[in-house]
Design a protein around this motif. Structure first.
Motif, PDB file in Angstrom:
ATOM      1  N   GLN A  34       0.834  -1.201   0.000  1.00 60.90           N
ATOM      2  CA  GLN A  34       0.000   0.000   0.000  1.00 60.90           C
ATOM      3  C   GLN A  34       0.872   1.256   0.000  1.00 60.90           C
ATOM      4  N   GLN A  35       1.951   1.237   0.762  1.00 65.55           N
ATOM      5  CA  GLN A  35       2.848   2.403   0.810  1.00 65.55           C
ATOM      6  C   GLN A  35       3.501   2.658  -0.542  1.00 65.55           C
ATOM      7  N   ILE A  36       3.898   1.597  -1.216  1.00 62.19           N
ATOM      8  CA  ILE A  36       4.520   1.746  -2.536  1.00 62.19           C
ATOM      9  C   ILE A  36       3.523   2.318  -3.533  1.00 62.19           C
ATOM     10  N   GLU A  37       2.282   1.874  -3.458  1.00 58.02           N
ATOM     11  CA  GLU A  37       1.266   2.417  -4.359  1.00 58.02           C
ATOM     12  C   GLU A  37       1.017   3.900  -4.087  1.00 58.02           C
ATOM     13  N   LEU A  38       1.048   4.281  -2.825  1.00 53.19           N
ATOM     14  CA  LEU A  38       0.890   5.696  -2.493  1.00 53.19           C
ATOM     15  C   LEU A  38       2.024   6.524  -3.099  1.00 53.19           C
ATOM     16  N   LEU A  39       3.230   6.001  -3.021  1.00 49.89           N
ATOM     17  CA  LEU A  39       4.366   6.708  -3.617  1.00 49.89           C
ATOM     18  C   LEU A  39       4.208   6.810  -5.125  1.00 49.89           C
ATOM     19  N   ARG A  40       3.801   5.733  -5.751  1.00 44.45           N
ATOM     20  CA  ARG A  40       3.625   5.752  -7.212  1.00 44.45           C
ATOM     21  C   ARG A  40       2.528   6.748  -7.627  1.00 44.45           C
ATOM     22  N   SER A  41       1.536   6.942  -6.773  1.00 43.57           N
ATOM     23  CA  SER A  41       0.433   7.843  -7.112  1.00 43.57           C
ATOM     24  C   SER A  41       0.744   9.304  -6.789  1.00 43.57           C
ATOM     25  N   LEU A  42       1.876   9.544  -6.133  1.00 44.29           N
ATOM     26  CA  LEU A  42       2.170  10.877  -5.628  1.00 44.29           C
ATOM     27  C   LEU A  42       2.272  11.942  -6.726  1.00 44.29           C
ATOM     28  N   PRO A  43       2.966  11.708  -7.846  1.00 44.37           N
ATOM     29  CA  PRO A  43       3.009  12.753  -8.876  1.00 44.37           C
ATOM     30  C   PRO A  43       1.626  13.185  -9.355  1.00 44.37           C
ATOM     31  N   ALA A  44       0.742  12.219  -9.554  1.00 41.31           N
ATOM     32  CA  ALA A  44      -0.613  12.561  -9.986  1.00 41.31           C
ATOM     33  C   ALA A  44      -1.361  13.330  -8.896  1.00 41.31           C
ATOM     34  N   GLN A  45      -1.122  12.965  -7.649  1.00 42.23           N
ATOM     35  CA  GLN A  45      -1.767  13.675  -6.539  1.00 42.23           C
ATOM     36  C   GLN A  45      -1.305  15.132  -6.486  1.00 42.23           C
ATOM     37  N   LEU A  46      -0.017  15.360  -6.730  1.00 46.28           N
ATOM     38  CA  LEU A  46       0.496  16.729  -6.721  1.00 46.28           C
ATOM     39  C   LEU A  46      -0.079  17.536  -7.889  1.00 46.28           C
ATOM     40  N   GLU A  47      -0.293  16.897  -9.008  1.00 44.13           N
ATOM     41  CA  GLU A  47      -0.934  17.582 -10.134  1.00 44.13           C
ATOM     42  C   GLU A  47      -2.321  18.073  -9.735  1.00 44.13           C
ATOM     43  N   ARG A  48      -3.054  17.250  -8.997  1.00 47.34           N
ATOM     44  CA  ARG A  48      -4.400  17.650  -8.572  1.00 47.34           C
ATOM     45  C   ARG A  48      -4.341  18.837  -7.606  1.00 47.34           C
ATOM     46  N   VAL A  49      -3.338  18.851  -6.751  1.00 46.90           N
ATOM     47  CA  VAL A  49      -3.211  19.967  -5.805  1.00 46.90           C
ATOM     48  C   VAL A  49      -2.857  21.252  -6.538  1.00 46.90           C
ATOM     49  N   LEU A  50      -2.033  21.167  -7.571  1.00 50.74           N
ATOM     50  CA  LEU A  50      -1.660  22.358  -8.334  1.00 50.74           C
ATOM     51  C   LEU A  50      -2.855  23.010  -9.019  1.00 50.74           C
ATOM     52  N   ALA A  51      -3.923  22.251  -9.190  1.00 50.54           N
ATOM     53  CA  ALA A  51      -5.151  22.817  -9.781  1.00 50.54           C
ATOM     54  C   ALA A  51      -5.799  23.848  -8.866  1.00 50.54           C
ATOM     55  N   LEU A  52      -5.331  23.950  -7.611  1.00 47.35           N
ATOM     56  CA  LEU A  52      -5.840  24.964  -6.690  1.00 47.35           C
ATOM     57  C   LEU A  52      -5.229  26.343  -6.936  1.00 47.35           C
ATOM     58  N   ASP A  53      -4.360  26.461  -7.926  1.00 47.21           N
ATOM     59  CA  ASP A  53      -3.591  27.685  -8.136  1.00 47.21           C
ATOM     60  C   ASP A  53      -4.468  28.935  -8.199  1.00 47.21           C
ATOM     61  N   ASP A  54      -5.507  28.921  -9.013  1.00 48.96           N
ATOM     62  CA  ASP A  54      -6.352  30.111  -9.151  1.00 48.96           C
ATOM     63  C   ASP A  54      -7.055  30.452  -7.835  1.00 48.96           C
ATOM     64  N   GLN A  55      -7.478  29.435  -7.134  1.00 49.01           N
ATOM     65  CA  GLN A  55      -8.163  29.654  -5.863  1.00 49.01           C
ATOM     66  C   GLN A  55      -7.220  30.275  -4.827  1.00 49.01           C
ATOM     67  N   VAL A  56      -5.980  29.776  -4.783  1.00 47.85           N
ATOM     68  CA  VAL A  56      -5.003  30.317  -3.842  1.00 47.85           C
ATOM     69  C   VAL A  56      -4.597  31.734  -4.247  1.00 47.85           C
ATOM     70  N   ALA A  57      -4.501  31.994  -5.559  1.00 49.88           N
ATOM     71  CA  ALA A  57      -4.168  33.341  -6.033  1.00 49.88           C
ATOM     72  C   ALA A  57      -5.222  34.356  -5.561  1.00 49.88           C
ATOM     73  N   ALA A  58      -6.482  33.964  -5.597  1.00 44.75           N
ATOM     74  CA  ALA A  58      -7.538  34.862  -5.116  1.00 44.75           C
ATOM     75  C   ALA A  58      -7.425  35.068  -3.603  1.00 44.75           C
ATOM     76  N   LEU A  59      -7.102  34.002  -2.896  1.00 44.61           N
ATOM     77  CA  LEU A  59      -6.942  34.087  -1.442  1.00 44.61           C
ATOM     78  C   LEU A  59      -5.807  35.042  -1.066  1.00 44.61           C
ATOM     79  N   ALA A  60      -4.753  35.070  -1.882  1.00 42.60           N
ATOM     80  CA  ALA A  60      -3.570  35.875  -1.577  1.00 42.60           C
ATOM     81  C   ALA A  60      -3.887  37.351  -1.433  1.00 42.60           C
ATOM     82  N   GLU A  61      -4.944  37.816  -2.073  1.00 44.96           N
ATOM     83  CA  GLU A  61      -5.303  39.238  -2.000  1.00 44.96           C
ATOM     84  C   GLU A  61      -5.611  39.675  -0.564  1.00 44.96           C
ATOM     85  N   GLN A  62      -6.020  38.728   0.269  1.00 43.72           N
ATOM     86  CA  GLN A  62      -6.343  39.074   1.656  1.00 43.72           C
ATOM     87  C   GLN A  62      -5.107  39.217   2.542  1.00 43.72           C
TER      88      GLN A  62
END
Length: 634
Positions: free
Chosen positions: A458-486
């Protein structure tokens, strides 16, 4: 920190020197200069305050022709940033040098030289070196001998490039405690503090060792070691592409490097995983036996790398059961240590040339540690060459001073180390993690092994899935950019986390202060009552790292303390966490993940937050004030 470039060739070297300095800008600097021995004999020198572009403009107005020269970007230590303190420094219009490092006995030498009639034009420690070399030349020694005699009197750290009008056929280099590399061309040679500076002209390099002195001529290279013996150093070919330090479509290098993290993490993992677990040989020969026998772990690092080590302590102690101590390198090197038997000594550094971390490694090698392991991004670095075992992070060039992909790949490397230790020491893990409780069915050994194998898979599978997981987190970019104004008009910020999320909160605070210049601090959320709560008001944003783990309910209670006092909460929370957005509470939903990789996943939005706040504030994102990429002096 400071950057050195030098060249001796059959072609004009000024363009080579200037391009080399451009490629070293990421290291941090406040002035720049170059010196060239011109065809009619004298040294032509240009020095400017500010960016390399200013030096380039000055060179257009006053071209310097010549086939032998040295150049430098300075980060001020002794003496304020000024043209007079910029390198190269000269003595009596005859010889010139560039220097990285700090000469600790410069005051004594300055007094001696002033009494002997030398006139000083700068406040730097470096100027004593060029005057000392001049005295040796006047005493009848040739340039190489003069440099060797001079460095014998120097205390401290140095990388030197020296030229002299009486020896227009040679460039002399020396290093002690500060990195220096020789680039090998076709009947031409180069020196630099970093291979990136020389990639446009060569991909073949020789790395000088501690105490080495090198004499470079157009058709000859000779190197002497610290004992004065002529030696040969291995020639290495770099696989780094010359265009790897370009921004491409991105506005800043930091932005580019944040978005490169899925690929960088995939590169770190490549070839190091099997279906059964992490391959121990990824760390080097004999790693399996060393890890099996390890009884404790000590991790030493600085800055961002130190935060990575703090995360690893949670992993190692919870998943492996070994005691793990994490220390700041600059503190470790100046105190007495107790070395537990069978201890593995781990150093972490992006550049592999961090002065305090290197010094700590050298102390450790004399202190009785079982073995040393370097986690590093630069294969040719001093840290890598001097360690017993190595795990390269493969992050690729990181140009932005504020570390991003270097940090996440360090976390991956430390997770690989943790899982390797856990697999090789099952008895420790089994004794601590699998003790039966009253009423539980007692598992047979075969069942226990089966559980361990399932957990490892299970741990190895989590590691293998990590690049794709980080891609999904990067999709928050626009949302975080809007938050930065505060955050733009704020002057202070608190970051909170618990467990493994606390070092991630520390890293988030560091990123914000580094590039936006907003004062930021991180605390374990449970410490709020012990002081930080006094700071809470409507003008103090509180950033919270809230993964869905066993400490979540405790964290929620801590956040209620903030809400009750009018604090403004900005919570980065797992999709499964039942936080409610409302007055004073802003929720940023992070894709659901697993406890094991939470620290990596939650790092990304904090990097994006720091980046977008800095952009809105108009700061120099890639080269923040007063900071340097590679800290090669204390």
């Amino acid at each position: 920190m400071c950057g050195i470039v030098g060249a001796i060739a059959h072609r004009p070297v000024s363009p080579i020197l200037l391009e080399g300095l451009r490629r070293l800008e990421y290291r941090g600097y406040d002035s720049a200069g170059l010196a060239v021995i011109q065809p009619d004999g004298p040294i032509g020198r240009l020095r400017t305050l500010g960016k390399v572009s200013t030096l380039s403009a000055a060179l257009e107005e006053q071209p310097l022709a010549g086939t032998l020269g040295i150049a430098h970007t300075r980060w001020a230590t002794h003496g304020e940033p000024s043209t007079q303190n910029a390198h190269p420094h000269m003595a009596r219009e005859r010889c010139a040098l560039v220097h990285n490092g700090i000469i600790e006995n410069h005051e004594v030498l300055r007094r001696e030289q002033t009494a002997a009639g030398h006139r000083f034009t700068s406040q730097t420690d470096t100027e004593v070196v060029v005057h000392a070399i001049y005295d040796q030349l006047e005493a009848g020694r040739d340039l190489t001998e003069a440099v060797r005699e001079t460095i014998a009197r120097l205390d401290g750290a140095y990388a030197l490039g020296v030229i002299d009008t009486h020896y227009p056929d040679r460039l002399v280099a020396a290093r002690q405690g500060s990195p220096l590399v020789i680039g090998v061309g076709f009947q031409e040679y180069f020196i630099a503090s970093d291979v990136f500076a020389l990639l446009p002209v060569t991909n073949r390099f020789i790395f000088l060792e501690e105490g080495d002195v090198a004499e470079l001529r157009r058709d000859q290279l000779r190197i002497w070691n610290a004992q004065g013996e002529q030696v040969e150093r291995p020639l290495r070919e770099s696989s780094v592409a010359a265009d790897s330090a370009e921004r491409g479509q991105y506005r800043h290098f930091m932005q580019k490097e944040i978005f490169e993290q899925p690929r960088a993490v995939a590169d770190t993992l490549e070839g190091r995983l099997s279906s059964e677990g992490v391959l121990p040989e990824a760390f080097g020969v004999d790693a399996e036996q060393i890890f099996t026998e390890a009884q404790a772990v000590t991790i030493v690092a600085c800055g961002t790398s130190y935060h990575a080590g703090l995360v690893a302590r949670y992993w190692i102690e919870s998943l492996v059961g070994l005691p793990c101590n994490v220390e700041v390198a600059s503190e470790y090197r100046y105190r007495k240590h107790v070395v537990p038997p069978g201890s593995l000594f781990v150093t972490i550094s992006q550049s592999g040339e961090t002065a305090d971390t290197l010094a700590a490694l050298r102390i450790a090698k004399e202190s009785g540690y079982a073995t040393t392991l370097a986690i590093c991004n630069v294969p040719e670095s001093s840290l890598v060459r001097e360690s017993d075992l190595v795990l390269l992070t493969r992050a690729g060039p990181e140009i932005g001073v504020a570390s991003t992909k270097a940090f996440t790949t360090q976390l991956v490397a430390l997770l690989l180390l943790t899982l390797t230790l856990a697999r090789l020491q099952p008895a420790i893990q089994g004794d601590q993690a699998d003790q039966p409780r009253p009423g539980d069915d007692v598992k047979r050994p075969d069942d226990k092994r089966s559980d361990e194998q399932a957990r490892a898979a299970q741990q190895i599978e989590l590691l293998r899935s990590l690049p794709a997981q980080l891609e999904r987190v990067l999709a928050l970019d626009d949302q975080v950019a809007a938050l930065a104004e505060q955050f733009v008009e704020k002057h202070h910020c608190l970051f909170l986390g618990r467990g493994e999320a606390y070092p991630i909160a520390m890293e988030g605070a560091l990123k914000l202060k580094e590039i936006s210049y907003i004062h930021a601090e991180a605390y374990p959320a449970g410490e709020l009552k012990h002081g930080p709560l006094a700071l809470i008001d409507e003008d103090m944003p509180v950033v919270v790292v809230a993964p869905n783990n066993a400490l979540l309910e405790k964290l929620k209670s801590n956040l209620e303390e903030v809400r009750a006092r009018g604090g403004q909460l900005f919570v980065f929370a797992d999709n499964q966490v039942a936080f409610q957005q409302g007055p004073g509470v802003t929720i940023i939903r992070v894709p659901e993940t697993d406890d094991l990789i939470d620290p990596l996943v939650f790092t990304i939005p904090l990097q994006l937050l720091a980046y977008h706040v800095a952009v809105l504030k108009g700061t120099d994102v890639d080269q923040p004030r007063n900071l340097a990429k590679s800290v090669t002096v204390e």
